[in-house]
Design a protein around this motif. Structure first.
Motif, PDB file in Angstrom:
ATOM      1  N   GLY A  56      -5.522   5.055  -1.236  1.00 55.61           N
ATOM      2  CA  GLY A  56      -5.368   6.181  -0.316  1.00 55.61           C
ATOM      3  C   GLY A  56      -5.990   5.910   1.042  1.00 55.61           C
ATOM      4  N   LYS A  57      -7.203   5.361   1.044  1.00 57.78           N
ATOM      5  CA  LYS A  57      -7.858   5.052   2.313  1.00 57.78           C
ATOM      6  C   LYS A  57      -7.111   3.950   3.057  1.00 57.78           C
ATOM      7  N   THR A  58      -6.628   2.960   2.328  1.00 64.09           N
ATOM      8  CA  THR A  58      -5.872   1.877   2.959  1.00 64.09           C
ATOM      9  C   THR A  58      -4.580   2.411   3.565  1.00 64.09           C
ATOM     10  N   THR A  59      -3.909   3.289   2.846  1.00 61.35           N
ATOM     11  CA  THR A  59      -2.668   3.879   3.347  1.00 61.35           C
ATOM     12  C   THR A  59      -2.930   4.681   4.613  1.00 61.35           C
ATOM     13  N   SER A  60      -3.992   5.474   4.595  1.00 59.10           N
ATOM     14  CA  SER A  60      -4.338   6.273   5.772  1.00 59.10           C
ATOM     15  C   SER A  60      -4.630   5.383   6.975  1.00 59.10           C
ATOM     16  N   TRP A  61      -5.435   4.366   6.757  1.00 60.98           N
ATOM     17  CA  TRP A  61      -5.767   3.443   7.838  1.00 60.98           C
ATOM     18  C   TRP A  61      -4.510   2.745   8.367  1.00 60.98           C
ATOM     19  N   ALA A  62      -3.689   2.254   7.449  1.00 58.80           N
ATOM     20  CA  ALA A  62      -2.503   1.495   7.839  1.00 58.80           C
ATOM     21  C   ALA A  62      -1.524   2.356   8.623  1.00 58.80           C
ATOM     22  N   SER A  63      -1.406   3.637   8.269  1.00 57.40           N
ATOM     23  CA  SER A  63      -0.457   4.503   8.968  1.00 57.40           C
ATOM     24  C   SER A  63      -0.857   4.719  10.431  1.00 57.40           C
ATOM     25  N   TRP A  64      -2.116   4.544  10.740  1.00 55.82           N
ATOM     26  CA  TRP A  64      -2.582   4.687  12.122  1.00 55.82           C
ATOM     27  C   TRP A  64      -2.491   3.377  12.898  1.00 55.82           C
ATOM     28  N   VAL A  65      -2.608   2.258  12.206  1.00 55.93           N
ATOM     29  CA  VAL A  65      -2.746   0.974  12.880  1.00 55.93           C
ATOM     30  C   VAL A  65      -1.434   0.189  12.956  1.00 55.93           C
ATOM     31  N   LEU A  66      -0.665   0.203  11.890  1.00 52.47           N
ATOM     32  CA  LEU A  66       0.521  -0.655  11.817  1.00 52.47           C
ATOM     33  C   LEU A  66       1.763   0.032  12.370  1.00 52.47           C
ATOM     34  N   PRO A  67       2.686  -0.748  12.905  1.00 53.42           N
ATOM     35  CA  PRO A  67       3.973  -0.176  13.309  1.00 53.42           C
ATOM     36  C   PRO A  67       4.755   0.261  12.063  1.00 53.42           C
ATOM     37  N   ILE A  68       5.598   1.222  12.217  1.00 54.89           N
ATOM     38  CA  ILE A  68       6.309   1.830  11.094  1.00 54.89           C
ATOM     39  C   ILE A  68       7.135   0.819  10.306  1.00 54.89           C
TER      40      ILE A  68
END
Length: 147
Positions: free
Chosen positions: A57-69
């Protein structure tokens, strides 16, 4: 608020309602009982699932802010594969969760009558707190003898 989920007033209202629930339930012990529906087993199951899912969950949250879609889904599929072994630790996680929360639920009366009595008490307290809140919204602070 900045993500557009709600505005500041709605966030404040949600926090007030949550705090009223904590007060009405009698603190953390009561809150965990409300969350578990009166069952220590249900609460431990839920807390274990949350704890076991936290890394993903934390990784998903972080990734959604940092990585392009376009890169997000492939990255999350890779993370799921890499974090899969954590599933094997679920029994140990449950033991730790149970040990941590035991002081909060060991005094619960989990009989149907005990659960019903607890729920009616919490509901009455929440209603009383809501009534106090609505009463203070209707009267300005200056009229209540405040500074």
């Amino acid at each position: 608020v900045r993500t557009g989920v709600c505005d500041a007033a709605a966030c404040d209202a949600a926090l007030v309602h949550f705090c009223q629930l904590v007060v009405a339930a009698g603190g953390l012990s009561g809150l965990t009982r409300v969350i578990g529906g009166g069952s220590s087993q249900s609460y431990c199951d839920l807390a274990t699932d949350i704890s076991a899912g936290l890394p993903l969950g934390k990784t998903t949250s972080w990734a959604s802010w940092v990585l392009p879609i376009w890169l997000l889904m492939p990255f999350l599929q890779l993370v799921q594969v890499c974090l899969w072994p954590l599933h094997l630790l679920k029994a140990r996680t449950r033991q730790m969760v149970s040990r941590f929360y035991r002081p909060f639920y060991e005094k619960w009366d989990e009989s149907p009558a005990g659960v019903a009595a607890f729920e009616s008490q919490v509901l009455a307290r929440v209603c009383a707190l809501e009534a106090m809140t609505s009463d203070t919204k209707q009267r300005p602070l200056a009229n209540r003898g405040g500074a």
